[in-house]
Design a protein around this motif. Sequence first.
Motif, PDB file in Angstrom:
ATOM      1  N   PHE A  45       0.832  -1.320   0.119  1.00  0.00           N
ATOM      2  CA  PHE A  45      -0.045  -0.048  -0.064  1.00  0.00           C
ATOM      3  C   PHE A  45       0.884   1.178   0.101  1.00  0.00           C
ATOM      4  O   PHE A  45       1.540   1.676   1.080  1.00  0.00           O
ATOM      5  CB  PHE A  45      -0.772  -0.055   1.246  1.00  0.00           C
ATOM      6  CG  PHE A  45      -2.168   1.043   1.357  1.00  0.00           C
ATOM      7  CD1 PHE A  45      -3.299   0.638   0.921  1.00  0.00           C
ATOM      8  CD2 PHE A  45      -1.734   2.479   1.559  1.00  0.00           C
ATOM      9  CE1 PHE A  45      -4.461   1.669   0.861  1.00  0.00           C
ATOM     10  CE2 PHE A  45      -2.645   3.064   1.624  1.00  0.00           C
ATOM     11  CZ  PHE A  45      -4.018   3.148   1.243  1.00  0.00           C
ATOM     12  N   SER A  46       0.862   2.112  -0.965  1.00  0.00           N
ATOM     13  CA  SER A  46       1.913   3.185  -1.207  1.00  0.00           C
ATOM     14  C   SER A  46       1.030   4.317  -0.791  1.00  0.00           C
ATOM     15  O   SER A  46       0.321   5.088  -1.580  1.00  0.00           O
ATOM     16  CB  SER A  46       2.295   3.376  -2.597  1.00  0.00           C
ATOM     17  OG  SER A  46       3.165   4.394  -2.778  1.00  0.00           O
ATOM     18  N   ASP A  47       1.207   5.089   0.517  1.00  0.00           N
ATOM     19  CA  ASP A  47       0.365   5.925   1.143  1.00  0.00           C
ATOM     20  C   ASP A  47       0.624   7.178   0.471  1.00  0.00           C
ATOM     21  O   ASP A  47      -0.347   7.819   0.173  1.00  0.00           O
ATOM     22  CB  ASP A  47       0.830   5.999   2.618  1.00  0.00           C
ATOM     23  CG  ASP A  47       2.301   6.369   3.117  1.00  0.00           C
ATOM     24  OD1 ASP A  47       3.239   5.896   2.305  1.00  0.00           O
ATOM     25  OD2 ASP A  47       2.296   7.192   3.792  1.00  0.00           O
ATOM     26  N   ARG A  48       1.713   7.479  -0.056  1.00  0.00           N
ATOM     27  CA  ARG A  48       1.897   9.049  -0.846  1.00  0.00           C
ATOM     28  C   ARG A  48       1.340   9.033  -1.902  1.00  0.00           C
ATOM     29  O   ARG A  48       0.595   9.886  -2.649  1.00  0.00           O
ATOM     30  CB  ARG A  48       3.368   9.330  -0.632  1.00  0.00           C
ATOM     31  CG  ARG A  48       4.083   9.283   0.755  1.00  0.00           C
ATOM     32  CD  ARG A  48       5.263  10.013   0.717  1.00  0.00           C
ATOM     33  NE  ARG A  48       5.919   9.523   1.770  1.00  0.00           N
ATOM     34  CZ  ARG A  48       7.356  10.169   2.229  1.00  0.00           C
ATOM     35  NH1 ARG A  48       8.012  10.627   1.529  1.00  0.00           N
ATOM     36  NH2 ARG A  48       7.840   9.799   3.295  1.00  0.00           N
ATOM     37  N   ASP A  49       1.342   7.608  -2.695  1.00  0.00           N
ATOM     38  CA  ASP A  49       0.789   7.803  -4.083  1.00  0.00           C
ATOM     39  C   ASP A  49      -0.779   7.764  -3.897  1.00  0.00           C
ATOM     40  O   ASP A  49      -1.549   8.523  -4.733  1.00  0.00           O
ATOM     41  CB  ASP A  49       1.385   6.550  -4.799  1.00  0.00           C
ATOM     42  CG  ASP A  49       2.581   6.321  -5.176  1.00  0.00           C
ATOM     43  OD1 ASP A  49       3.178   7.585  -5.928  1.00  0.00           O
ATOM     44  OD2 ASP A  49       3.618   5.639  -4.807  1.00  0.00           O
ATOM     45  N   MET A  50      -1.311   6.914  -2.979  1.00  0.00           N
ATOM     46  CA  MET A  50      -2.736   6.850  -2.828  1.00  0.00           C
ATOM     47  C   MET A  50      -3.198   8.273  -2.392  1.00  0.00           C
ATOM     48  O   MET A  50      -4.445   8.628  -2.608  1.00  0.00           O
ATOM     49  CB  MET A  50      -3.105   5.861  -1.764  1.00  0.00           C
ATOM     50  CG  MET A  50      -2.869   4.482  -2.294  1.00  0.00           C
ATOM     51  SD  MET A  50      -3.797   3.855  -3.658  1.00  0.00           S
ATOM     52  CE  MET A  50      -5.284   3.911  -2.877  1.00  0.00           C
ATOM     53  N   SER A  51      -2.358   9.041  -1.896  1.00  0.00           N
ATOM     54  CA  SER A  51      -3.087  10.528  -1.292  1.00  0.00           C
ATOM     55  C   SER A  51      -2.855  11.176  -2.318  1.00  0.00           C
ATOM     56  O   SER A  51      -3.826  12.107  -2.399  1.00  0.00           O
ATOM     57  CB  SER A  51      -1.852  10.789  -0.153  1.00  0.00           C
ATOM     58  OG  SER A  51      -2.285  12.213   0.009  1.00  0.00           O
ATOM     59  N   ARG A  52      -2.038  10.971  -3.349  1.00  0.00           N
ATOM     60  CA  ARG A  52      -2.078  11.947  -4.575  1.00  0.00           C
ATOM     61  C   ARG A  52      -3.282  11.780  -5.325  1.00  0.00           C
ATOM     62  O   ARG A  52      -3.679  12.470  -6.353  1.00  0.00           O
ATOM     63  CB  ARG A  52      -0.788  12.031  -5.166  1.00  0.00           C
ATOM     64  CG  ARG A  52       0.352  12.457  -4.591  1.00  0.00           C
ATOM     65  CD  ARG A  52       1.556  12.398  -5.513  1.00  0.00           C
ATOM     66  NE  ARG A  52       2.702  12.658  -4.781  1.00  0.00           N
ATOM     67  CZ  ARG A  52       3.677  11.508  -4.148  1.00  0.00           C
ATOM     68  NH1 ARG A  52       3.296  10.333  -4.451  1.00  0.00           N
ATOM     69  NH2 ARG A  52       4.872  11.697  -3.405  1.00  0.00           N
ATOM     70  N   MET A  53      -3.748  10.524  -5.454  1.00  0.00           N
ATOM     71  CA  MET A  53      -4.807  10.028  -6.432  1.00  0.00           C
ATOM     72  C   MET A  53      -6.047  10.711  -5.999  1.00  0.00           C
ATOM     73  O   MET A  53      -6.816  10.869  -6.974  1.00  0.00           O
ATOM     74  CB  MET A  53      -5.106   8.733  -6.261  1.00  0.00           C
ATOM     75  CG  MET A  53      -3.693   7.826  -6.835  1.00  0.00           C
ATOM     76  SD  MET A  53      -3.961   6.029  -6.639  1.00  0.00           S
ATOM     77  CE  MET A  53      -5.387   5.676  -7.589  1.00  0.00           C
ATOM     78  N   ASN A  54      -6.323  11.261  -4.872  1.00  0.00           N
ATOM     79  CA  ASN A  54      -7.665  11.689  -4.657  1.00  0.00           C
ATOM     80  C   ASN A  54      -7.232  13.277  -3.964  1.00  0.00           C
ATOM     81  O   ASN A  54      -6.822  13.250  -2.773  1.00  0.00           O
ATOM     82  CB  ASN A  54      -8.655  11.298  -3.865  1.00  0.00           C
ATOM     83  CG  ASN A  54     -10.003  11.643  -3.455  1.00  0.00           C
ATOM     84  OD1 ASN A  54     -10.161  12.740  -3.875  1.00  0.00           O
ATOM     85  ND2 ASN A  54     -10.819  10.660  -2.989  1.00  0.00           N
ATOM     86  N   LEU A  55      -7.546  14.350  -4.720  1.00  0.00           N
ATOM     87  CA  LEU A  55      -7.389  15.822  -4.424  1.00  0.00           C
ATOM     88  C   LEU A  55      -8.185  15.998  -3.112  1.00  0.00           C
ATOM     89  O   LEU A  55      -7.705  16.963  -2.201  1.00  0.00           O
ATOM     90  CB  LEU A  55      -7.820  16.598  -5.244  1.00  0.00           C
ATOM     91  CG  LEU A  55      -6.905  16.579  -6.653  1.00  0.00           C
ATOM     92  CD1 LEU A  55      -7.521  17.843  -7.466  1.00  0.00           C
ATOM     93  CD2 LEU A  55      -5.561  17.097  -6.086  1.00  0.00           C
ATOM     94  N   ILE A  56      -9.104  15.220  -2.308  1.00  0.00           N
ATOM     95  CA  ILE A  56      -9.922  15.423  -1.217  1.00  0.00           C
ATOM     96  C   ILE A  56      -9.029  15.179  -0.153  1.00  0.00           C
ATOM     97  O   ILE A  56      -9.013  15.976   0.899  1.00  0.00           O
ATOM     98  CB  ILE A  56     -10.844  14.493  -1.303  1.00  0.00           C
ATOM     99  CG1 ILE A  56     -12.046  14.874  -2.380  1.00  0.00           C
ATOM    100  CG2 ILE A  56     -11.859  14.589   0.176  1.00  0.00           C
ATOM    101  CD1 ILE A  56     -13.196  14.126  -2.388  1.00  0.00           C
ATOM    102  N   ASN A  57      -7.957  14.262  -0.145  1.00  0.00           N
ATOM    103  CA  ASN A  57      -7.086  14.080   0.861  1.00  0.00           C
ATOM    104  C   ASN A  57      -6.245  15.491   1.288  1.00  0.00           C
ATOM    105  O   ASN A  57      -5.905  15.450   2.445  1.00  0.00           O
ATOM    106  CB  ASN A  57      -5.877  12.801   0.378  1.00  0.00           C
ATOM    107  CG  ASN A  57      -6.556  11.627   0.420  1.00  0.00           C
ATOM    108  OD1 ASN A  57      -7.050  11.244   1.348  1.00  0.00           O
ATOM    109  ND2 ASN A  57      -6.573  10.995  -0.735  1.00  0.00           N
ATOM    110  N   LYS A  58      -6.089  16.190   0.227  1.00  0.00           N
ATOM    111  CA  LYS A  58      -5.231  17.388   0.643  1.00  0.00           C
ATOM    112  C   LYS A  58      -6.304  18.556   1.471  1.00  0.00           C
ATOM    113  O   LYS A  58      -5.669  19.357   2.310  1.00  0.00           O
ATOM    114  CB  LYS A  58      -5.104  18.432  -0.593  1.00  0.00           C
ATOM    115  CG  LYS A  58      -3.677  17.861  -1.327  1.00  0.00           C
ATOM    116  CD  LYS A  58      -3.223  18.756  -2.414  1.00  0.00           C
ATOM    117  CE  LYS A  58      -1.910  18.350  -2.861  1.00  0.00           C
ATOM    118  NZ  LYS A  58      -1.486  19.408  -3.994  1.00  0.00           N
ATOM    119  N   ILE A  59      -7.447  18.365   1.398  1.00  0.00           N
ATOM    120  CA  ILE A  59      -8.458  18.993   2.083  1.00  0.00           C
ATOM    121  C   ILE A  59      -8.675  18.561   3.598  1.00  0.00           C
ATOM    122  O   ILE A  59      -8.699  19.252   4.446  1.00  0.00           O
ATOM    123  CB  ILE A  59      -9.708  19.331   1.219  1.00  0.00           C
ATOM    124  CG1 ILE A  59      -9.319  19.942  -0.328  1.00  0.00           C
ATOM    125  CG2 ILE A  59     -10.895  20.219   2.114  1.00  0.00           C
ATOM    126  CD1 ILE A  59     -10.760  20.180  -1.011  1.00  0.00           C
TER     127      ILE A  59
END
Length: 357
Positions: A45-59
């Motif tokens: 599970f690539s946490d940083r790549d998964m984070s980038r896949m959904n912009l909602i994660n930034k919010i």
Amino acid sequence: LVNCINMKILHISNFVQKQNGRLQWNHCFKINNGFIRNGHNVCSFSDRDMSRMNLINKINGNKDLNKKLINTFKNFYPDLVVLGHADKVHRDTLSEFKNINKEVKIIEWSVDHYYLNKTSQKLQLNSDFVDAFFITNADENLNTCLTSRNSISFFPNIFDKSIENLTIYDNNYFKYDLFYALSYGVGTGKLRKKKSNYDREEILDYITKNIPQIKTNFYGYDGRQPVWGNQFEKELSNSLLSLNLSRKPHIKYYSSDRISQYMGNGSCVFIDINSGLNELFNDNEAVFFDSTDLDEFQRKILYYVENIQETRSIAKRGWEKGHSNYNERIVTEYFIDIAFNKIPTKEYSWPINQFFL
């Protein structure tokens, strides 16, 4: 003793899909290889790549990412969770892992300097849930990240023949004498305006100024961009000698993970003896120098440039030592041994520097 055969392992780390393959030597891949070659089932599970896949994660502070991670845990139901520089994982998520499966073990590995890049604080953040920490340092004060229920242990930088697959010492021709690649970090992989590498650049400056007769191939220095991926391997192959320079302050056994790239590909590696790595490698497996005595350093470089057969022999013995004693299968076996049995149940090829609170 716990029977740890054919386990299911959830490995959460930065598998650098963003980097388009230029970081294929990262420890996360070697650790995966080790677990799999030891007979375990690994879910990555690539946490940083998964984070980038959904912009909602930034919010929302990666809430979506952590929901996916919990669902992954439920579906896979691992025996062991392995964290590696997994900065996007929330404490509540680790707590939920323990609630879902009370028998699960959680371990965390790090290849960073304990006193730089907020490493100790990052490890301390997860200490309530992590059963064992592993780090490529062995300083006596590593226990600041611990609670009364866990430990932190040294592990050596990992060698993997499927990744470090060159035998440079067998090359017939070398375009240069000495190789070094300053990375400036793996994020952008480019030179930075703000420098944090003065201690390493001082060595490079000394060589350039005082040993002009040797042919150097330095990257990430003097305006030359760092080198990565397959091009890194090609440039490394152009020299029999390489420099292993790490960030200061020196800490016991700490080295940039480039040491396994250099030595594991059959380069004869110069190592600062102040790192204490002469306890892991002998004088006939690497060349040790003292960064406080650069005149001696100069003499050693000139000697090994001129005595190529002796240099080849050192490179080969270092290659053999790394791949036989510090390989991916042995190190990941050690991770599991400590995680489930608390203390090592067998002898390993490095000093067992294990610390408790």
